[in-house]
Scaffold this active site. Structure first.
Site, PDB file in Angstrom:
ATOM      1  CG  ASN A  11      -1.599   1.313   0.993  1.00 49.29           C
ATOM      2  OD1 ASN A  11      -1.631   2.008   0.715  1.00 49.29           O
ATOM      3  ND2 ASN A  11      -2.154   1.105   2.224  1.00 49.29           N
ATOM      4  CE  LYS A  62      -0.141   3.765   4.929  1.00 48.04           C
ATOM      5  NZ  LYS A  62       0.240   3.030   6.191  1.00 48.04           N
ATOM      6  CG  HIS A  64      -5.979   1.881   5.059  1.00 49.02           C
ATOM      7  ND1 HIS A  64      -5.015   3.145   6.416  1.00 49.02           N
ATOM      8  CD2 HIS A  64      -4.967   0.652   5.088  1.00 49.02           C
ATOM      9  CE1 HIS A  64      -4.253   2.748   6.323  1.00 49.02           C
ATOM     10  NE2 HIS A  64      -3.772   1.162   5.587  1.00 49.02           N
ATOM     11  CD  GLU A  75      -2.636   5.251   6.644  1.00 46.46           C
ATOM     12  OE1 GLU A  75      -2.480   5.379   4.720  1.00 46.46           O
ATOM     13  OE2 GLU A  75      -2.208   4.827   7.509  1.00 46.46           O
ATOM     14  CD  GLU A  97      -3.199  -2.663   7.221  1.00 44.95           C
ATOM     15  OE1 GLU A  97      -2.409  -2.310   6.306  1.00 44.95           O
ATOM     16  OE2 GLU A  97      -3.641  -1.018   7.592  1.00 44.95           O
ATOM     17  N   GLY A 115       2.923   2.445  10.544  1.00 42.98           N
ATOM     18  CA  GLY A 115       3.476   3.642  10.264  1.00 42.98           C
ATOM     19  C   GLY A 115       4.328   3.740  12.144  1.00 42.98           C
ATOM     20  CB  SER A 146       5.304  -1.969  11.685  1.00 43.95           C
ATOM     21  OG  SER A 146       4.830  -0.681  12.439  1.00 43.95           O
TER      22      SER A 146
HETATM   23  P1  13P Z   1       3.013   0.437   7.497  1.00 45.12           P
HETATM   24  O1  13P Z   1       3.501  -1.246   6.604  1.00 45.12           O
HETATM   25  O2  13P Z   1       3.579   1.936   7.385  1.00 45.12           O
HETATM   26  O3  13P Z   1       3.047   0.401   9.465  1.00 45.12           O
HETATM   27  O4  13P Z   1       1.554   0.785   6.718  1.00 45.12           O
HETATM   28  C1  13P Z   1       0.288  -0.211   7.312  1.00 45.12           C
HETATM   29  C2  13P Z   1      -0.746  -0.117   6.792  1.00 45.12           C
HETATM   30  O5  13P Z   1      -1.031   1.521   6.642  1.00 45.12           O
HETATM   31  C3  13P Z   1      -0.888  -0.456   5.170  1.00 45.12           C
HETATM   32  O6  13P Z   1      -2.227  -0.322   4.619  1.00 45.12           O
END
Ligand code: 13P
Length: 248
Positions: free
Chosen positions: A10, A12, A95, A97, A167, A173, A213
């Site tokens: 992903n 982003k 997601h 976010e 997740e 992150g 992560s």
């Molecule tokens: P990270 O791997 O940067 O923690 O992000 C995970 C994520 O949100 C994947 O959709």
């Protein structure tokens, strides 16, 4: 029942089309897609160039979001039909976010899941708890509810193809990965609720990813757990180490 692992990046809101082309050109020469499905979920504007760059490989391309309506006056949005027409096979739905910054709810997630499936796009449905919810001990109750609402109206036949991404929000992150035991415990609970909604056979076919992560040093341990069928990878999917995650 052995499920083929699925590892999705992903990106982003990262990489311009020209950066995307360079990154994928390099990545595709280094990865082995025999033991797992690989999906790159890229910004909408990168989709054409990434589709072109992965031609001739088994790498699939996914979107990070779509609208639940067929078409209409929704400035800035992208429809499922537009994605299908381009050749996109997957879409991330719900997601954390999107839920946090763009007002998505379990109900809009459900509408998007139905629309994606009706357009032959595989939804990667994201669920997971905040740190506070984990500390309150309601993680399993929450992911059960998120799963049930996301899948309302999804038939048994459609359900076999979906992907669920567990997740935990506190692990996204932050560099704070869930331990493989913590991740397995929740992924197992998700499979149990899938068994209740559908049946054990269908639940055993649905792939459940862990995200939060994931990196080159923790991927193989996480992916070796019985109910973890791969990962949804953020930060590490933008780095050369993504090769190692895929070749775990
Ligand atoms: P990270 O791997 O940067 O923690 O992000 C995970 C994520 O949100 C994947 O959709």
């Amino acid at each position: 029942m052995s499920r083929k692992k699925i590892i999705a990046g992903n990106w982003k809101m990262n990489l311009t089309p020209s950066e995307a082309k360079e990154f994928v050109t390099n990545l595709k020469s280094k990865i082995n897609t025999d033991k797992c499905d690989v999906v790159l979920c890229v910004p909408a504007i990168d989709i054409p160039v990434v589709l072109d760059t992965v031609k001739g490989t088994n790498i699939e391309v996914g979107a990070q979001n779509m609208h639940f309506e067929e078409n209409g006056a929704f400035t800035g949005e992208i429809s499922a039909r537009m994605l299908t027409d381009m050749g996109v096979k997957y879409v991330i739905i719900g997601h954390s976010e999107r839920r946090e910054y763009f007002g998505e709810t379990d109900q809009t997630v459900n509408k998007k899941v139905l629309k994606a499936l009706n357009n032959h796009i595989i939804p990667i449905i994201c669920i997971g708890e905040t740190l506070q919810q984990r500390e309150e001990g309601i993680t399993v109750d929450l992911v059960r509810l998120q799963t049930k609402i996301a899948l309302k109206g999804v038939s048994r036949e459609q359900a076999k193809n979906i992907v669920i991404a567990y997740e935990p929000i506190w692990a996204i992150g932050t560099g704070k990965t869930a331990t493989s035991q913590q991740a397995e415990e929740v992924c197992k609970a998700i499979r149990e609720v899938l068994g209740e909604i559908y049946n054990v056979d269908i639940a055993s076919k649905i792939r459940i990813q862990y995200g939060g992560s994931v990196n080159a040093s923790n991927a193989s341990e996480l992916f070796s757990m019985p109910n973890i069928d791969g990962g949804l990878v953020g930060g590490a999917s933008l780095k050369p180490e993504f090769e190692q995650v895929i070749n775990f």
